[in-house]
Design a protein around this motif. Structure first.
Motif, PDB file in Angstrom:
ATOM      1  N   MET A   1      95.063  88.630  41.089  1.00  0.00           N
ATOM      2  CA  MET A   1      94.029  87.801  40.520  1.00  0.00           C
ATOM      3  C   MET A   1      93.276  87.073  41.641  1.00  0.00           C
ATOM      4  SD  MET A   1      94.287  84.791  37.644  1.00  0.00           S
ATOM      5  CE  MET A   1      94.823  83.478  38.718  1.00  0.00           C
ATOM      6  N   THR A   2      92.034  86.780  41.356  1.00  0.00           N
ATOM      7  CA  THR A   2      91.212  85.975  42.251  1.00  0.00           C
ATOM      8  C   THR A   2      90.332  85.073  41.389  1.00  0.00           C
ATOM      9  OG1 THR A   2      89.706  86.039  44.155  1.00  0.00           O
ATOM     10  CG2 THR A   2      89.296  87.638  42.412  1.00  0.00           C
ATOM     11  N   TYR A   3      89.713  84.126  41.999  1.00  0.00           N
ATOM     12  CA  TYR A   3      88.773  83.261  41.295  1.00  0.00           C
ATOM     13  C   TYR A   3      87.364  83.638  41.732  1.00  0.00           C
ATOM     14  CZ  TYR A   3      92.543  80.500  39.467  1.00  0.00           C
ATOM     15  OH  TYR A   3      93.654  80.113  38.766  1.00  0.00           O
ATOM     16  N   VAL A   4      86.402  83.462  40.837  1.00  0.00           N
ATOM     17  CA  VAL A   4      85.020  83.770  41.138  1.00  0.00           C
ATOM     18  C   VAL A   4      84.125  82.640  40.627  1.00  0.00           C
ATOM     19  CG1 VAL A   4      85.277  86.276  41.150  1.00  0.00           C
ATOM     20  CG2 VAL A   4      84.756  85.120  39.006  1.00  0.00           C
ATOM     21  N   VAL A   5      82.971  82.535  41.242  1.00  0.00           N
ATOM     22  CA  VAL A   5      81.963  81.582  40.790  1.00  0.00           C
ATOM     23  C   VAL A   5      81.035  82.345  39.852  1.00  0.00           C
ATOM     24  CG1 VAL A   5      80.111  80.032  41.480  1.00  0.00           C
ATOM     25  CG2 VAL A   5      82.124  80.297  42.949  1.00  0.00           C
ATOM     26  N   MET A   6      80.759  81.729  38.702  1.00  0.00           N
ATOM     27  CA  MET A   6      79.933  82.379  37.692  1.00  0.00           C
ATOM     28  C   MET A   6      78.609  81.634  37.503  1.00  0.00           C
ATOM     29  SD  MET A   6      83.037  83.351  35.119  1.00  0.00           S
ATOM     30  CE  MET A   6      82.609  84.967  34.493  1.00  0.00           C
ATOM     31  N   VAL A  20      88.627  71.221  48.665  1.00  0.00           N
ATOM     32  CA  VAL A  20      90.043  71.451  48.349  1.00  0.00           C
ATOM     33  C   VAL A  20      90.516  72.854  48.701  1.00  0.00           C
ATOM     34  CG1 VAL A  20      90.052  69.697  46.538  1.00  0.00           C
ATOM     35  CG2 VAL A  20      89.570  72.093  45.938  1.00  0.00           C
ATOM     36  N   CYS A  21      89.613  73.747  49.048  1.00  0.00           N
ATOM     37  CA  CYS A  21      89.985  75.137  49.334  1.00  0.00           C
ATOM     38  C   CYS A  21      90.769  75.212  50.653  1.00  0.00           C
ATOM     39  CB  CYS A  21      88.739  76.009  49.416  1.00  0.00           C
ATOM     40  SG  CYS A  21      89.120  77.740  49.760  1.00  0.00           S
ATOM     41  N   CYS A  43      95.075  80.285  44.574  1.00  0.00           N
ATOM     42  CA  CYS A  43      95.828  79.041  44.387  1.00  0.00           C
ATOM     43  C   CYS A  43      95.314  78.246  43.190  1.00  0.00           C
ATOM     44  CB  CYS A  43      95.805  78.202  45.654  1.00  0.00           C
ATOM     45  SG  CYS A  43      94.190  77.525  46.089  1.00  0.00           S
ATOM     46  N   GLY A  44      94.032  78.396  42.870  1.00  0.00           N
ATOM     47  CA  GLY A  44      93.463  77.747  41.705  1.00  0.00           C
ATOM     48  C   GLY A  44      93.105  76.283  41.854  1.00  0.00           C
ATOM     49  N   VAL A  45      93.235  75.713  43.048  1.00  0.00           N
ATOM     50  CA  VAL A  45      92.939  74.283  43.187  1.00  0.00           C
ATOM     51  C   VAL A  45      91.452  73.981  43.038  1.00  0.00           C
ATOM     52  CG1 VAL A  45      94.985  73.754  44.566  1.00  0.00           C
ATOM     53  CG2 VAL A  45      92.852  74.336  45.719  1.00  0.00           C
ATOM     54  N   CYS A  46      90.609  74.964  43.243  1.00  0.00           N
ATOM     55  CA  CYS A  46      89.164  74.748  43.132  1.00  0.00           C
ATOM     56  C   CYS A  46      88.694  74.677  41.679  1.00  0.00           C
ATOM     57  CB  CYS A  46      88.409  75.853  43.850  1.00  0.00           C
ATOM     58  SG  CYS A  46      88.744  77.523  43.219  1.00  0.00           S
ATOM     59  N   GLU A  47      89.333  75.411  40.805  1.00  0.00           N
ATOM     60  CA  GLU A  47      88.852  75.522  39.424  1.00  0.00           C
ATOM     61  C   GLU A  47      88.677  74.172  38.729  1.00  0.00           C
ATOM     62  OE1 GLU A  47      89.734  78.127  35.405  1.00  0.00           O
ATOM     63  OE2 GLU A  47      91.382  77.744  36.790  1.00  0.00           O
ATOM     64  N   PRO A  51      82.655  70.469  38.438  1.00  0.00           N
ATOM     65  CA  PRO A  51      82.124  69.739  37.292  1.00  0.00           C
ATOM     66  C   PRO A  51      81.370  70.633  36.309  1.00  0.00           C
ATOM     67  CG  PRO A  51      81.482  68.669  39.337  1.00  0.00           C
ATOM     68  CD  PRO A  51      82.112  69.981  39.696  1.00  0.00           C
ATOM     69  N   ALA A  52      80.868  71.776  36.783  1.00  0.00           N
ATOM     70  CA  ALA A  52      80.081  72.680  35.934  1.00  0.00           C
ATOM     71  C   ALA A  52      80.937  73.760  35.274  1.00  0.00           C
ATOM     72  CB  ALA A  52      78.979  73.329  36.758  1.00  0.00           C
ATOM     73  N   ASP A  53      82.247  73.751  35.528  1.00  0.00           N
ATOM     74  CA  ASP A  53      83.141  74.782  34.979  1.00  0.00           C
ATOM     75  C   ASP A  53      82.654  76.186  35.351  1.00  0.00           C
ATOM     76  OD1 ASP A  53      85.448  75.588  33.600  1.00  0.00           O
ATOM     77  OD2 ASP A  53      84.325  75.899  31.735  1.00  0.00           O
ATOM     78  N   ALA A  54      82.217  76.336  36.592  1.00  0.00           N
ATOM     79  CA  ALA A  54      81.666  77.606  37.061  1.00  0.00           C
ATOM     80  C   ALA A  54      82.694  78.494  37.741  1.00  0.00           C
ATOM     81  CB  ALA A  54      80.511  77.342  38.023  1.00  0.00           C
ATOM     82  N   ILE A  55      83.870  77.972  38.051  1.00  0.00           N
ATOM     83  CA  ILE A  55      84.893  78.749  38.739  1.00  0.00           C
ATOM     84  C   ILE A  55      85.906  79.211  37.710  1.00  0.00           C
ATOM     85  CG2 ILE A  55      86.681  78.741  40.516  1.00  0.00           C
ATOM     86  CD1 ILE A  55      85.045  76.495  41.897  1.00  0.00           C
ATOM     87  N   ARG A  56      86.058  80.537  37.624  1.00  0.00           N
ATOM     88  CA  ARG A  56      86.925  81.110  36.601  1.00  0.00           C
ATOM     89  C   ARG A  56      87.790  82.203  37.218  1.00  0.00           C
ATOM     90  NH1 ARG A  56      87.364  77.598  33.435  1.00  0.00           N
ATOM     91  NH2 ARG A  56      88.178  79.055  31.928  1.00  0.00           N
ATOM     92  N   PRO A  57      88.961  82.480  36.630  1.00  0.00           N
ATOM     93  CA  PRO A  57      89.789  83.589  37.109  1.00  0.00           C
ATOM     94  C   PRO A  57      89.139  84.923  36.758  1.00  0.00           C
ATOM     95  CG  PRO A  57      90.796  82.547  35.190  1.00  0.00           C
ATOM     96  CD  PRO A  57      89.594  81.740  35.540  1.00  0.00           C
TER      97      PRO A  57
END
Length: 112
Positions: A1-6, A20-21, A43-47, A51-57
């Motif tokens: 898994m990775t996180y992405v900006v949407m 925090v990354c 690690c998921g610390v960025c999600e 504030p915009a809820d733009a970072i998702r798995p």
């Protein structure tokens, strides 16, 4: 898994996440950030910092296209490790839908 900006990041560009990354995998475009999917350590610390809820798995529906989008632009935009002020009008555009078609710019940011 990775996180992405949407899509939610476009035209807002909050940068709370870069502070925090632990691996500095955020890259800056003119009006959004992306995460390099091969550098993200999941690690998921960025999600929760966004504030915009733009970072998702990448396991969320529709995230596959965003993985490739993040990969493409993280390879051409500069790395960003310093928190900056959000873009002017970010609060008004936060939560707006369809921002990719309306506002996205391929131009790189300053990085830093």
């Amino acid at each position: 898994m990775t996180y992405v900006v949407m899509d939610n990041c476009i035209a807002c560009k909050y940068t709370d996440c870069v502070e925090v990354c632990p691996v500095d995998c955020f890259y800056e475009g003119e009006n959004m950030l992306v995460i390099h999917p091969d550098e993200c350590i999941d690690c998921g610390v960025c999600e929760p910092e966004c504030p915009a809820d733009a970072i998702r798995p990448d396991t969320e529906p529709g995230a596959e296209a965003w993985v490739e989008f993040n990969r493409k632009f993280s390879e051409i935009w500069p790395v960003l490790v310093t928190k900056r002020d959000p873009l002017p009008g970010a609060e008004e555009r936060d939560g707006e839908t369809g921002k990719k078609d309306k506002y996205f710019s391929e131009a790189p940011g300053e990085g830093g």
